[in-house]
Design an enzyme around this catalytic site. Structure first.
Site, PDB file in Angstrom:
ATOM      1  CG  ASP A  42      -2.035   0.987   1.150  1.00 19.08           C
ATOM      2  OD1 ASP A  42      -2.316   1.491   0.045  1.00 19.08           O
ATOM      3  OD2 ASP A  42      -2.633   1.292   2.201  1.00 19.08           O
TER       4      ASP A  42
ATOM      5  CG  HIS B  49       0.483   2.384  -9.586  1.00 17.44           C
ATOM      6  ND1 HIS B  49       0.097   1.955  -8.325  1.00 17.44           N
ATOM      7  CD2 HIS B  49      -0.530   3.183 -10.034  1.00 17.44           C
ATOM      8  CE1 HIS B  49      -1.100   2.467  -8.033  1.00 17.44           C
ATOM      9  NE2 HIS B  49      -1.488   3.212  -9.044  1.00 17.44           N
TER      10      HIS B  49
ATOM     11  CG  LEU C  35       9.671 -17.118  -2.954  1.00 16.96           C
ATOM     12  CD1 LEU C  35       9.386 -17.059  -1.472  1.00 16.96           C
ATOM     13  CD2 LEU C  35      10.133 -15.758  -3.478  1.00 16.96           C
TER      14      LEU C  35
END
Length: 261
Positions: free
Chosen positions: A36, A53, A147
């Protein structure tokens, strides 16, 4: 609330890679992040939200690299919620463009680093090019064993739970499942995260302190860390700070504290 003291990050994009840390420190198996603050980061600098962004994607690259190095096994990121479609059309288009760019430019490197990609969220109604990219990312990396990067895209936890309930109801109506057989495990197997362990730690950046419809079922026993740092400034130091706070928590899972004796 955690107070971040490290410097903001404006470094160029970094390659992925690294090996799990052998420091012996306790590392949560599954870390989930609500990324956020991109828009606020840009506004504070007099930049267009699209630039925030773009810098957020760079922060994601750093975080994936750090997660690999620190030995985290699952990293879930809240990339685009089902509610984000309500944003201005131009901003949605920018976000879709960044998603396409990330997959096209970073997928091969993720694959080279043995990262497995899983996508959670509703697939119905997505544009064919977006749906195709998501399927490509999962298919290419399906057999990787390092991962697991779980990308929550077009995701909303209430929608996920509703879809799981519909699947269970369909099985009951068809006679494949008895109502009394519905328990927590049965519900979990119908969620988008089936086969993925629940998060041990959920981090939210930007100072907001809510889950915003993210992993509501899976977060039942997660430790929550809210950090004032805006997502584009998130780096390895911020992740390490959150992991240090996690290690200080006394996780009881409804039982007695280990410190009780």
């Amino acid at each position: 609330m955690t107070t971040a003291t490290h410097r903001p990050v404006t470094t160029p994009e970094e390659p992925l890679g690294g090996a799990p840390s052998d420091s012996g420190a306790v590392v949560p198996a599954h870390v989930a992040i609500i990324m956020d603050g991109n828009g606020r980061w840009a506004v504070r600098r007099g930049l267009p939200r699209a630039e925030g962004h773009r810098r957020g994607v760079e922060a994601l690259r750093r975080t994936v690299k750090s997660a690999i190095e620190l030995g985290i096994r699952y990293l879930t990121v809240y990339s685009f919620s089902s509610e984000n479609w309500r944003r201005p059309a131009a901003e949605v288009a920018d976000l879709m463009g960044l998603l396409k760019l990330f997959v096209r430019r970073d997928l091969a490197e993720l694959h080279r680093n043995n990262v497995r990609v899983r996508i959670i969220g509703a697939r119905e109604g997505l544009a064919p090019d977006i749906g195709g990219l998501l399927e490509e990312a999962e298919a290419l990396t399906r057999n990787n064993t390092g991962l697991t990067l779980v990308v929550a895209f077009n995701y909303g936890s209430r929608d996920e739970i509703a879809r799981a309930m519909r699947a269970l109801a369909t099985d009951v109506a068809a006679g494949r499942l008895q109502p009394e057989a519905i328990d927590a495990d049965a519900i979990a197997t119908r969620l988008d995260t089936a086969g993925i362990p629940d998060p041990d730690l959920i981090i939210r950046t930007s100072g907001e302190e809510r889950l915003s419809n993210f992993l509501l079922w899976q977060a039942a026993y997660a430790e929550l860390v809210f950090m004032p740092i805006l997502w584009p400034d998130f780096d390895r130091d911020a992740l390490a700070e959150a992991l240090d706070l996690f290690r200080q928590r006394d996780r009881r899972f409804g039982g007695l504290s280990a410190q009780t004796g």
